[in-house]
Scaffold this motif. Structure first.
Motif, mmCIF file in Angstrom:
data_model
loop_
_atom_site.group_PDB
_atom_site.id
_atom_site.type_symbol
_atom_site.label_atom_id
_atom_site.label_comp_id
_atom_site.label_asym_id
_atom_site.label_seq_id
_atom_site.Cartn_x
_atom_site.Cartn_y
_atom_site.Cartn_z
ATOM 1 N N THR A 54 50.499 -27.018 31.662
ATOM 2 C CA THR A 54 51.438 -28.879 31.961
ATOM 3 C C THR A 54 52.793 -28.889 32.084
ATOM 4 O O THR A 54 53.364 -29.262 32.994
ATOM 5 C CB THR A 54 50.591 -29.362 31.598
ATOM 6 N N GLY A 55 52.871 -28.097 30.831
ATOM 7 C CA GLY A 55 54.615 -28.532 30.022
ATOM 8 C C GLY A 55 55.593 -27.931 31.290
ATOM 9 O O GLY A 55 56.656 -28.507 31.722
ATOM 10 N N GLU A 56 54.844 -26.548 32.144
ATOM 11 C CA GLU A 56 56.307 -26.067 32.014
ATOM 12 C C GLU A 56 56.231 -26.525 33.626
ATOM 13 O O GLU A 56 57.126 -26.708 34.625
ATOM 14 C CB GLU A 56 55.406 -24.216 32.764
ATOM 15 N N GLY A 57 54.888 -27.253 34.324
ATOM 16 C CA GLY A 57 54.604 -28.319 35.774
ATOM 17 C C GLY A 57 55.669 -29.317 35.357
ATOM 18 O O GLY A 57 56.389 -29.373 36.296
ATOM 19 N N VAL A 58 55.715 -30.256 34.388
ATOM 20 C CA VAL A 58 56.836 -31.195 34.481
ATOM 21 C C VAL A 58 58.016 -31.435 34.385
ATOM 22 O O VAL A 58 58.560 -31.553 35.427
ATOM 23 C CB VAL A 58 55.715 -32.370 33.321
ATOM 24 N N ALA A 59 58.599 -29.781 33.977
ATOM 25 C CA ALA A 59 59.339 -29.208 33.431
ATOM 26 C C ALA A 59 60.308 -29.058 35.161
ATOM 27 O O ALA A 59 61.167 -29.192 35.167
ATOM 28 C CB ALA A 59 59.501 -27.901 32.706
ATOM 29 N N LYS A 60 59.437 -28.194 35.400
ATOM 30 C CA LYS A 60 59.556 -27.927 36.761
ATOM 31 C C LYS A 60 59.829 -28.807 37.493
ATOM 32 O O LYS A 60 60.377 -28.705 39.113
ATOM 33 C CB LYS A 60 58.765 -26.355 37.162
ATOM 34 N N LEU A 61 58.772 -29.869 37.499
ATOM 35 C CA LEU A 61 58.534 -31.231 38.239
ATOM 36 C C LEU A 61 59.777 -31.721 38.954
ATOM 37 O O LEU A 61 60.483 -32.440 39.766
ATOM 38 C CB LEU A 61 57.259 -31.446 38.772
ATOM 39 N N ILE A 62 59.845 -32.000 37.359
ATOM 40 C CA ILE A 62 61.966 -33.089 36.816
ATOM 41 C C ILE A 62 62.578 -31.860 37.697
ATOM 42 O O ILE A 62 63.602 -32.782 38.608
ATOM 43 C CB ILE A 62 62.194 -33.110 35.655
ATOM 44 N N GLN A 64 62.594 -30.138 40.894
ATOM 45 C CA GLN A 64 62.363 -30.762 41.569
ATOM 46 C C GLN A 64 62.748 -31.996 42.103
ATOM 47 O O GLN A 64 64.042 -31.829 43.512
ATOM 48 C CB GLN A 64 61.560 -30.181 42.320
ATOM 49 N N PHE A 65 63.245 -33.314 41.946
ATOM 50 C CA PHE A 65 63.030 -34.208 42.110
ATOM 51 C C PHE A 65 64.705 -34.535 41.512
ATOM 52 O O PHE A 65 64.677 -34.740 42.453
ATOM 53 C CB PHE A 65 62.020 -35.532 40.402
ATOM 54 N N MET A 66 65.251 -33.643 40.516
ATOM 55 C CA MET A 66 66.789 -33.652 40.441
ATOM 56 C C MET A 66 67.135 -33.115 41.493
ATOM 57 O O MET A 66 68.060 -33.336 41.446
ATOM 58 C CB MET A 66 66.677 -33.336 38.921
ATOM 59 N N GLU A 80 66.275 -32.332 44.539
ATOM 60 C CA GLU A 80 66.189 -33.561 45.446
ATOM 61 C C GLU A 80 67.307 -34.987 45.586
ATOM 62 O O GLU A 80 67.369 -35.476 46.976
ATOM 63 C CB GLU A 80 64.592 -34.017 45.005
#
Lengths: 341, 341
Positions: A240-248, A250-252, A254
């Motif tokens: 989950t931690g890895e997923g959140v870091a990856k999501l951030i 990606q959003f950055m 974008e």
């Protein structure tokens, strides 16, 4: 490093196989002059991979041929029974036979753990080995275990994990009395479950520096060295931690690519963004240890690139230098704990 | 909104009490002309808080005095037994009595859940209510439950959570057949535990749109609407995710404040950074629903500010408009599942 260290590297496993593992091994040899690496895998393919480098088999680099590879989705029991000449198995056999100090593989976690347990056996006093790795945190990296070897755990096992984590941190970082916490939740009616409460009671009576419960967010902001949890929870938390870091990330990306002004902003901010990126780069945290075994086995992420796999090799090297299994054994005897089964 | 909606707001609870809850309630009244809010708490203090606004008690804003407050660290059983005139209890009583459509509180989760269960009771077919909230994800926000009400769950409960989550997403977003996944780990020898495997088998046979297992990182990158897990795992996952997001924000701040050049870079990048910050702002995800009850109760983060608490009020409003408990009841009957206990 005083005496030479010998690492057995499973070069065949992982998503990218030899194209990642061989360059990473060679680069590690360049950096550590007393290191000896055994490349375990298909000899023909290894020789082909070496052609692109200035390295040839010799004193510090040897080849160990084997004919099989465990697939990334192969069942652990099948791998254990039918692939006795796999690169993964043979690398661990070399540790068992005393021909290597540690094995490193980017292969499938279940198969690697099953093989490591079968070949090396657990330390006296340990029911089951655990997977431990470091996570970035505000004060200092935190060691967390178990990260997925044991979906369900008894309180005795959680206590064993605490001992192993504590010994590991002392060995690796020189920390005298590492601060150990149990991962728990604090928001429900009964705060956690019986297993965790029992483990907490035992740890309070132990010689370990047990500091209490920590919640998921506290892992990154507390004065702790070791976080203990069952493998299901630990695996979910890690991913989950890895997923959140990856999501951030990606959003950055974008937001920075939205228009010419945001692109210019990104260019201006690049030095700081690069520094940030380096600090949270998961590759710098690659290399999970299988602790509780009579030998050192390090698991790299399957998707590791050469930089990332190189980090797993560094973890192996450090654990050999610090003789982690012996340290864990000593702390286990001192704690006077016996395995349940 | 067709008919007026009445929300009972526990203004006393939370880390900041009236200084946050009252302004948030008034701002919500400004935005929704058919909304009616009952401020539940100490009358003298509420009147003092209203003095700073243009609002006075009247048709759309009423006061409901009560003499007690449940402390943030008070035990649920103690709160339930001894604080029958607390703002939390009275707000839920108002829902029970049909005088409000939903209760909103930033109070202690354990006490709020215990009180809500005791006063409102669970829906027929539901063993235990669950806590559900939305998380940001690449494709669309994901609803996750349970987030901490039930530290240990049976497979039947996981299936009930799947039904409730599915009904909630259909009610709120209009999604016809929400995609439901079970949170699991994929890296160990046996992949999860018996409870999850049993739940998966039941869900595969059900009328729900069950799509399989998802791992912790997949939650944010998969084509799913609902993620189901036990409350221990869910709470750890949620808080770990929040912790990682907070850690990245802190590291970013440190890197941007390093020197005059990085500060200038930050200024140039500000529009994109602000847009990013907005997308991952936890305040925009505030407001967890307690689903499975005969009534609507929304829990705000204890540390919420007015913007954040306002978001919890919006969640309550939406659940009332969409009549979520009735939708869940209908899907439960359709699924033909019975509670175990």
């Amino acid at each position: 490093m005083a005496a030479p260290v010998v690492l057995a590297v499973d070069v065949m496993s992982g998503d990218h196989g030899l194209s990642v593992t061989v360059p990473a091994a060679l680069s590690c040899l360049e950096q550590h002059k007393k290191l000896h690496i055994i490349l375990v895998g298909d000899q023909v393919r290894i020789r082909a991979a070496l052609l692109e480098s200035r390295w040839q088999p010799g004193k510090r680099l040897t080849l160990h041929h084997c004919s099989e590879v465990v697939a990334m989705d192969e069942s652990p029991s099948k791998a254990l029974r039918h692939k006795k000449d796999s690169s993964m198995r043979v690398a661990i056999d070399l540790v068992k036979e005393g021909r290597a100090h540690a094995a490193v593989s980017a292969g499938n976690t279940g198969a690697l753990m099953a093989t490591a347990r079968f070949v090396l056996k657990t330390l006296p006093g340990i029911d089951r080995p655990a997977i431990v790795s470091t996570l970035p945190a505000v004060l200092r990296p935190v060691h967390m275990l178990d990260l997925g070897a044991n979906a369900e755990c008894t309180s005795e096992q959680l206590v064993q994990f605490a001992i192993m984590g504590s010994a590991l941190v002392t060995a690796i970082n020189g920390t005298e009395r590492p601060r150990v916490a149990l991962l728990n939740i604090g928001s429900e009616e009964i705060k956690g479950n019986d297993t965790i409460r029992e483990a907490a009671a035992t740890l309070q009576q132990s010689t370990l520096n047990y500091v209490g419960f920590v919640e998921g967010d506290g892992v990154f902001f507390s004065d702790i060295d070791v976080v203990v949890c069952d493998g299901f929870t630990g695996n979910v938390a890690l991913k989950t931690g890895e997923g959140v870091a990856k999501l951030i990330r990606q959003f950055m990306r974008e937001e920075f690519e939205r228009n010419i002004f945001t692109k210019a902003g990104a260019a201006a901010a690049m030095p700081a963004l690069k520094a940030l990126s380096r600090r949270i780069d998961p590759r710098r945290y690659n290399g999970a240890s299988f602790v509780g075994l009579q030998g050192i086995v390090i698991k790299s992420h399957g998707s590791a690139d050469a930089m990332s796999f190189g980090h797993a090799l560094e973890v192996a090297l450090k654990e050999v230098e610090k003789d982690v299994p012996t340290r864990i054994s000593k702390l286990l005897s001192a704690a006077g704990l016996k395995a349940a089964g």
